[in-house]
Design an enzyme around this catalytic site. Structure first.
Site, short mmCIF file in Angstrom:
data_model
loop_
_atom_site.label_atom_id
_atom_site.label_comp_id
_atom_site.label_asym_id
_atom_site.label_seq_id
_atom_site.Cartn_x
_atom_site.Cartn_y
_atom_site.Cartn_z
N HIS A 1 1.03 -1.19 0.10
CA HIS A 1 0.12 0.11 0.01
C HIS A 1 0.82 1.36 -0.12
CE1 HIS A 1 -3.54 -2.30 0.58
NE2 HIS A 1 -3.13 -2.74 1.95
N LYS B 1 -14.03 3.24 6.01
CA LYS B 1 -14.87 4.12 4.92
C LYS B 1 -16.36 3.67 5.10
CE LYS B 1 -13.18 2.64 1.09
NZ LYS B 1 -14.25 2.09 0.30
#
Length: 894
Positions: free
Chosen positions: A132, A559
């Site tokens: 990432h 999220k």
């Protein structure tokens, strides 16, 4: 800092003239004035940004970015100073967060030597470098900054250091920085990312890790005098880089093999150098020190494997058996790297030889020598093996599901696999796992390219684990796990590839569910209960040590349901999952997928570990280390040592932590907070159809996708919704716009509701006595201190839908202010971060320099979105420079 600022001014002046320096100073002065409450200064700063042409904007952005990169070094240098003085300041008490402190606390708690041996026997902290990428800087920039840092350390350490000479070298290196392009010309490849991760092993970790072990050994000797302890490889490392194929089309079976080859080559090259160094140093002579007992197997084996070398050594070192033995060991390491005759089959064989040398020294006159460099090399082999890190494989559950749907349909077994109920899928999969007959044919050319690649991935794993990369892969992570069938599909693929026998027996890999969305976290315990009830899966688990690894994700759940509900869902899921696995008579280890930013589970590592649910750590833990966090933690040896000891000591301490009867009350309050915060969060982020256009308009999301941060796309698929957007660009974009929404949205409402229902004193008690709640608030406080409502308001003005903008931003800004006020009320302070003066001072120092970058970014985004002229490409390029600059200024951005 003054020295570095002067050097930067001289370099900018020499390259772009005095006007560029005056522009920088003017922008920063306006930033300071605006921070002091001068509203006119803020408008003047906005006007300055509007007045700049592209060349002027580029020079100012580059100046501010380079200043941040230099101030980051100055702060790192100051941290090294504090670390070096802290032992003296705390003596004779242990330094907080050290291994000595952890063992002292366990001793003070009354832990008996037998109990501590049991804890240590099973203890392991594995830090996993992931693919990432939130490190916005190029490798060449990082290398140059390392040279600047070397000069700063030299000025601190050498009494005879020459300031003029140091300034001359700083000028040269900073001028190289100034003249280098901050943006990558091409996107990173997966192998570029592999090389970037390996840099940290070769430069700092390889030398730092043995010191952490020495700290532990010394602490055990101090607080448990006379008690023998066999210290296991407590610290270990993993990597996803080259193994994480979830949504990354560039990670293929061939890529994974290349990544393993690169990891192996670099690690063995390092070990070859270390053993060669030992051979040069262990010059003990038979005639002086007496006969070297026990070396015969190595010496005889070396003469048989390498006769020419044996003849040479007999002539050069006839009376130095340790030197000859270690030279033969070095030659075997070299043969291993080149896959020649005489190679070691696996790290345990190299360890055995090194321990023979160690034992011989201990039996003779070399006990001090054995405890020196040789002891460290043994630790390095224990920890790093032949690859520096174990490579994890990751793929999304839907990929396996589609593959089996095609396999079953093509073979005429089940036409509509994906429409089966969960129970029907489990029954079908368990039947085929138990069946000795193969399901998938050898020739898979009749399947789609996607299904072929999935099958080839498992066959590749069987091949590499049978050859030079034996033991280099241990874990297969399944993202998007929702049902037991998601893991049973992997087990069936393993059986078909020869990675497990029929019935799940003799499985080679751990199958690891990744639970991260709100609903899947809530159902995780039930999922694991049903899974562990399947005999075929239970057999597979026993084959890998009867320890179930479970990954907890923070990014997607944040999220999905917001900061408070996400944190609580992860906490509650761990408690419930541990109880289920315990009920099935198995062991467990949790793998925490934390990012650098608070919205992705970030924050200080030791605080995060100590905040985990009591009874779930048991001295065993895996955690991801991502993006810019790797460079921040592991570029400087002293800081790397501190970060490793903080994480390792917290892992041991958390293994002995017990719950508190008050937690029942506390947990009820947090459940209420999670419910109220999630309702607010989802109503704004997911239920409002205008929120996505707002997000795209008020953040540089589209520009971030062009920044070439890494090899992975910003979205998992072709869909354009929030659900399909990766968590990294989601968090990165909100941070750029100074809103930092993922770290606080819903918190203010939750705190108000809890305070009104239960009282302020209970919230303060929870903060003082419950590490989870204290950490939840502390991380949000850090993020809120970096958020800036006034500047965020200017980003909001980028959206030209005035009515919806006022409605959405009005709700967000109200919640932001509420979160700030409620946090300060719980803290009993008038300002955020009053209890963290070092961090507070750092943010205060940076803000006047970050603010001009934000104003310029707003202006450039405005121009970019309305301008399609010939300058459009250059306009986009300078906008990307502002993203790099703000990332450097705020740190922990993604």
């Amino acid at each position: 800092m003054a020295l570095l600022t002067d050097v930067l001014h001289d370099v900018v002046r020499a390259s772009d003239g005095q006007g560029a320096v005056e522009l920088l100073d003017n922008a920063v002065a306006l930033g300071r004035a605006a921070r002091g409450g001068d509203e006119v200064a803020a408008d003047q700063l906005a006007a300055l940004a509007t007045s700049l042409d592209l060349d002027q904007a580029a020079v100012l952005v580059r100046s501010l970015t380079r200043w941040f990169q230099l101030v980051n070094l100055a702060e790192d240098n100051e941290r090294v100073r504090r670390l070096r003085s802290s032992d003296a300041l705390t003596a004779p008490a242990p330094r907080p967060g050290s291994m000595r402190n952890a063992i002292a606390e366990l001793s003070a708690l009354g832990m008996a030597p037998t109990e501590l041996r049991e804890l240590l026997r099973g203890a392991e902290l594995r830090l996993v470098m992931t693919a990432h990428p939130t490190e916005a800087r190029r490798r060449t920039t990082i290398d140059k900054l390392a040279r600047v840092f070397g000069v700063l350390r030299e000025l601190d350490e050498l009494s005879h250091a020459q300031p003029d000479g140091a300034r001359r070298r700083l000028l040269a290196t900073v001028q190289e920085l100034w003249g280098s392009d901050e943006l990558r010309a091409t996107s990173l490849t997966v192998l570029d990312e592999v090389r970037g991760g390996l840099v940290h092993f070769a430069t700092t970790l390889a030398e730092t890790v043995p010191q952490v072990y020495r700290d532990l050994e010394e602490a055990l000797a101090e607080f448990y005098p006379g008690e023998p302890f066999d210290v296991p490889p407590l610290l270990s490392f993993g990597s996803w880089i080259g193994g994480d194929r979830d949504g990354n089309p560039f990670v293929t079976p061939a890529t994974t093999i290349a990544a393993l080859d690169l990891m192996r080559e670099q690690c063995l090259r390092f070990l070859e150098g270390r053993v060669e160094l030992l051979a040069g140093r262990l010059s003990l002579s038979d005639r002086v020190s007496g006969a070297a007992l026990g070396l015969a197997p190595i010496l005889i084996g070396g003469e048989e494997r390498f006769p020419a070398l044996a003849t040479q050594l007999a002539a050069l070192n006839p009376e130095e058996p340790y030197r000859r033995a270690l030279t033969f060991i070095r030659e075997r390491v070299r043969a291993t790297m080149q896959q020649d005759a005489g190679a070691y089959g696996e790290p345990s064989e190299l360890l055995a030889d090194l321990r023979v040398v160690e034992g011989s020294l201990l039996d003779g006159a070399g006990a001090f020598t054995a405890a020196g460099d040789l002891h460290d090399v043994i630790r390095q082999v224990e920890v790093f093996g032949f690859h520096f890190a174990r490579l994890d494989i990751r793929e999304h559950a839907r990929i396996h599901r589609r593959s089996f749907a095609e396999v079953y349909a093509t073979l005429g077994i089940c036409e509509h696999y994906t429409t089966l109920s969960d129970d029907e899928r489990v029954a079908l999969l368990c039947r085929d796992i138990a069946d000795h007959r193969p399901l998938i044919p050898t020739d898979v050319s009749g399947f789609s390219a996607s299904t072929q690649e999935t099958i080839d991935t498992f066959r590749m794993l069987r091949s590499v684990l049978s050859g030079a990369h034996r033991g280099a892969i241990q874990t297969y992570v399944v993202s998007g796990t929702e049902h037991p069938a998601d893991l049973l599909e992997v087990l069936l693929m393993m059986k078909e590839a020869g990675l497990a026998d029929a019935g799940g027996k003799r499985a080679w890999l751990r199958i690891v569910p990744l639970f991260e969305a709100g609903a899947t976290l809530a159902a995780a315990a039930a999922t694991m209960d049903e899974l562990l009830s399947q005999p075929v899966y239970r057999a597979a688990l026993r084959a890998v040590g009867d320890e179930q690894e479970v990954m907890i994700g923070y990014s997607d759940s944040n999220k999905d349901v917001g900061y408070v509900a996400s944190g609580w869902a992860a906490y509650r899921a761990q408690t419930q999952i541990a109880a289920v696995i315990r009920g099935h008579g198995a062991k467990w280890v949790f793998f925490h997928g934390r990012g650098g930013a608070v919205g992705r589970g970030g924050g200080p590592t030791n605080r995060a570990i100590l905040a985990l649910p009591p009874g779930t750590v048991m001295g065993r833990l895996k955690m991801t280390e991502q993006g810019e966090v790797l460079t921040a933690k592991y570029s400087v040896p002293e800081i790397a040592h501190r970060e490793l000891e903080l994480a390792a000591s917290a892992t041991l301490a958390a293994g002995a932590m017990a719950g508190n009867e008050r937690h029942v009350v506390f947990e009820r309050v947090v459940q209420e907070m999670a419910d109220s915060s999630a309702r607010l969060y989802r109503s704004l982020v997911h239920d409002d159809p205008d929120f996505l256009p707002f997000f795209i308009a008020v953040t540089p999301l589209q520009e971030i996708s062009r920044l070439r941060l890494g090899s992975r796309p910003v979205r998992r698929g072709a869909k354009q919704g929030i659900d399909d957007l990766r968590a990294i660009p989601w968090v990165f974009a909100w941070t750029q716009s100074r809103i930092v929404l993922p770290a606080w949205l819903g918190l203010g409402t939750a705190l108000v509701s809890a305070r009104e229902r239960h009282g302020l004193e209970l919230l303060r008690e929870m903060t003082a006595t419950w590490p989870f709640f204290a950490t939840l608030l502390a991380n949000a406080e850090m993020a809120l201190a970096k958020a800036d409502p006034a500047i965020a308001n200017r980003y909001a003005d980028l959206w030209d839908d005035a009515e919806n903008r006022e409605r959405i931003w009005g709700a967000l800004s109200h919640e932001l202010e509420r979160a700030r006020n409620e946090l300060m009320l719980v803290r009993g302070s008038g300002r955020l971060l009053s209890g963290e003066p070092v961090l507070q001072a750092s943010i205060d120092r940076r803000n006047p320099f970050v603010d001009p970058l934000s104003f310029i970014q707003i202006e450039l985004l405005s121009r970019l979105r309305r301008d399609q002229t010939a300058d459009h490409e250059e306009l986009g390029r300078v906008s990307l420079l502002t993203i790099n600059g703000i990332a450097s200024g705020l740190r922990n951005t993604g």
